[in-house]
Scaffold this motif. Sequence first.
Motif, PDB file in Angstrom:
ATOM      1  N   GLY A  75       0.752  -1.230   0.028  1.00 49.77           N
ATOM      2  CA  GLY A  75       0.091   0.192  -0.065  1.00 49.77           C
ATOM      3  C   GLY A  75       0.704   1.385  -0.090  1.00 49.77           C
ATOM      4  O   GLY A  75       0.500   2.278  -0.585  1.00 49.77           O
ATOM      5  N   GLU A  76       1.900   1.269   0.850  1.00 50.48           N
ATOM      6  CA  GLU A  76       2.743   2.486   0.933  1.00 50.48           C
ATOM      7  C   GLU A  76       3.554   2.749  -0.239  1.00 50.48           C
ATOM      8  O   GLU A  76       3.712   3.835  -0.944  1.00 50.48           O
ATOM      9  CB  GLU A  76       3.711   2.242   1.963  1.00 50.48           C
ATOM     10  N   LEU A  77       4.141   1.703  -0.758  1.00 50.20           N
ATOM     11  CA  LEU A  77       4.887   1.890  -2.217  1.00 50.20           C
ATOM     12  C   LEU A  77       3.698   2.344  -3.261  1.00 50.20           C
ATOM     13  O   LEU A  77       4.225   2.937  -4.255  1.00 50.20           O
ATOM     14  CB  LEU A  77       5.531   0.449  -2.615  1.00 50.20           C
ATOM     15  N   GLY A 108       1.753   8.962  -6.516  1.00 55.81           N
ATOM     16  CA  GLY A 108       1.796  10.499  -6.075  1.00 55.81           C
ATOM     17  C   GLY A 108       3.186  10.976  -6.558  1.00 55.81           C
ATOM     18  O   GLY A 108       3.199  12.329  -6.941  1.00 55.81           O
ATOM     19  N   HIS A 109       4.157  10.347  -6.606  1.00 52.65           N
ATOM     20  CA  HIS A 109       5.361  11.018  -6.869  1.00 52.65           C
ATOM     21  C   HIS A 109       6.259  10.216  -8.192  1.00 52.65           C
ATOM     22  O   HIS A 109       7.480  10.715  -8.667  1.00 52.65           O
ATOM     23  CB  HIS A 109       6.381  10.763  -5.918  1.00 52.65           C
ATOM     24  N   ILE A 158      13.681  10.485  -3.307  1.00 52.17           N
ATOM     25  CA  ILE A 158      13.541   9.126  -3.023  1.00 52.17           C
ATOM     26  C   ILE A 158      12.714   9.149  -1.694  1.00 52.17           C
ATOM     27  O   ILE A 158      13.167   9.383  -0.705  1.00 52.17           O
ATOM     28  CB  ILE A 158      14.794   8.352  -3.130  1.00 52.17           C
ATOM     29  N   ARG A 159      11.284   8.648  -1.869  1.00 53.52           N
ATOM     30  CA  ARG A 159      10.526   8.827  -0.905  1.00 53.52           C
ATOM     31  C   ARG A 159      10.451   7.530   0.015  1.00 53.52           C
ATOM     32  O   ARG A 159      10.122   7.646   1.150  1.00 53.52           O
ATOM     33  CB  ARG A 159       9.271   9.304  -1.113  1.00 53.52           C
ATOM     34  N   LEU A 218      12.754   9.297   5.451  1.00 55.67           N
ATOM     35  CA  LEU A 218      12.056   8.710   4.489  1.00 55.67           C
ATOM     36  C   LEU A 218      10.381   8.852   4.797  1.00 55.67           C
ATOM     37  O   LEU A 218      10.137   8.840   5.978  1.00 55.67           O
ATOM     38  CB  LEU A 218      12.475   7.352   4.441  1.00 55.67           C
ATOM     39  N   ASP A 219       9.476   8.744   3.908  1.00 53.57           N
ATOM     40  CA  ASP A 219       8.223   8.481   4.067  1.00 53.57           C
ATOM     41  C   ASP A 219       8.020   7.114   4.688  1.00 53.57           C
ATOM     42  O   ASP A 219       6.991   7.038   5.285  1.00 53.57           O
ATOM     43  CB  ASP A 219       7.475   8.838   2.803  1.00 53.57           C
TER      44      ASP A 219
END
Length: 726
Positions: free
Chosen positions: A86-88, A94-95, A392-393, A419-420
């Motif tokens: 989900g995060e990836l 978004g980016h 790089i998030r 990092l996010d």
Amino acid sequence: METTSTPTHCPYCALQCGMNLSPTPEGGVEVTERVDFPVNRGALCGKGRTAPAVLSSRVRLTSPLVRSGGTLVPATWDEALDRIAGELGAIRAGHGPDALGVFGGGGLTNEKAYTLGKFARVVLGTSQIDYNGRFCMSSAAAGGIKAFGLDRGLPFPLEDIPKTGCVILVGSNLAETMPPALRFFTELRENGGTLIVVDPRRTRTAEQADLHLMPRPGTDLALALGLLHLVVAEGRVDEEYVRERTSGWEEARAAAMAHWPEHVERITGVSVPQLREAVRMFCEPEAAMVLTARGPEQQSKGTDTVGAWINLCLATGRAGRPLSGYGCLTGQGNGQGGREHGQKADQLPGYRKLDDPAARRHVAEVWGVDPDSLPGPGRSAYELLDALGTDIRSLLLMASNPVVSAPRAAHIEERLKSLDFLAVCDVVLSETAALADVVLPVTQWAEETGTMTSLEGRVLLRRRAITPPEGVRSDLEVMHELAARLGVEKGFPTDPEEVFEELRRASAGGPADYSGITYRRLVEENGVFWPCPAPATPTAPTTSASAVDDDGEDAGLDVFPEDPARDEAAPVHPGTPRLFLDRFATDDGRARFVPVSHRPAAEEPDEEYPVFLTTGRVVAQYQSGAQTRRVDELNAAAPGPFVELHPRLAARLGAAEGDPLAVVSRRGRAVAPARITTGIRPDTVFMPFHWPGEGRANTLTNPALDPTSRMPEFKVCAVRVEVVER
């Protein structure tokens, strides 16, 4: 109780020593002697002998962890995998895909390294992937490719070393980093050969040498050029060899002649008589070798330094001939294979270049994707880590601990915290894993089957001996599950042999060609040296099976699929233990001299920071220590960091043995007790880099990069040393 032992290999360095794992009454395994493997013939260092200790649930992870309210708490596998996917997915949406970073490790099997590179490029679509092997052999690789057209750590097996006439060993303390290898050098001297060691410290290895040269840190390039100057001046050039098998000699010769002996003595601190003696010892025998390790390679001019030592070999006819040549002593367990099959920023499987259209077409066909969909080359390891938290998030990290191992480590630790999202797959809760949002517990060496490629270029089968604990999964299973959650249902098998069969096809025709290697051959032949092309008319395997049964026991050779190597009518390639005997891997078959000149380190001592710092390893710990620091016996032998310094420097500081010393560079401060010895230069201090916290050596090291290899300058920086008030 079942008493059958499983033949396998050590989980640590690139020797990949053979060992047997035998069950214990308590349900674990113990290491027993395996004499049939030629590299170690049963001998093991303390790390290999105690390796089963890390299999204990007392020290390793057995459940996924997910960060909740600032704390890592146990979670189910579905919860952890869903969170990562989900995060990836959200960050990519978004980016863009290059907001996703991937960082691998030189300890991953070939199957896992291959799959990680494929996962990054096919599933995530990111170019931002590299691995910690960039910090190990990249300068030697770049130098070897420039000169020979091909990089393989050693172009000959270790068994050739005792048969040569002289070895120059540059920047290696193998008596502590890979002790079973020392016997090859002992046998060399017993056979009448000589050993020259180049190191600013009088290490256990240097104590074995016939000649020990102690240059100032960062001057190995000048030293090699000075030796080549003397080779020319004394008429020791093999003119016929240079004419028939090389190109570019005149330019390299001119560069070397600018480094006359007295000038080199002033730069390096190595006396002219010692330079002349080294040339005599190297040139008089019929055969000789130069072997480098991290000392000359982990410099901002490491590629040129390797090139200078290769030039010395070429000028004297010591490459591409029996019992002669240049080689690199690879450090990490699969540092060689790890860079061959796709987790390096600029490479595809088979050691193909990512920006080569033909390579992209070949690999894309194997993967069933459009070549244009594959991203281009990304950042190198340090540059990737330095960019964390900016463009790089997120980062997916496997088998690495950059909080301890990266240069300018305090800065990299802050980048990781920025990092996010950070996901880590590891065996233990390393210092890096402790910062993660999700930590996945994965199988380790004795719990999984897979191939490794040793420093000789010998591909080996490491076989599963025990069933992993409940709650632990393999990295292949992790990537399979994440790929499915991110929309790629096929192409990520969990069976390592099925992955290897695909790797064979992907590597076919590349510089590192594994297509003629099978699991069966690896067992029957005790490993196979690459390149090993497949027969001209390969037959597809009829089955795909693991080398072990469901209970983790050796299931016997009959489980291996039929393969062309078993067809007596097929021309089976024997593998290539010795490279370049007929021609080099260049377009014209000639080795290339590369003209190089000495230049200072990126950071030289000055009034504020008057002392050199160099770093390295000790025998009882390994790399960042994430695993070995969890073994009681090893901690008893090497409990913590120290600062090694000469008595003259200690006297100037007013320091006594055991006093806490602060070592300060432009990047930070580390504190550790003094260890006073005459076996180091008075202008140099040494720190081992295995520990985190106050004594973390890599807090101090300089991330200045080699312009070709992008290797950071771990081995030399400027520091000041202070006694810490009690």
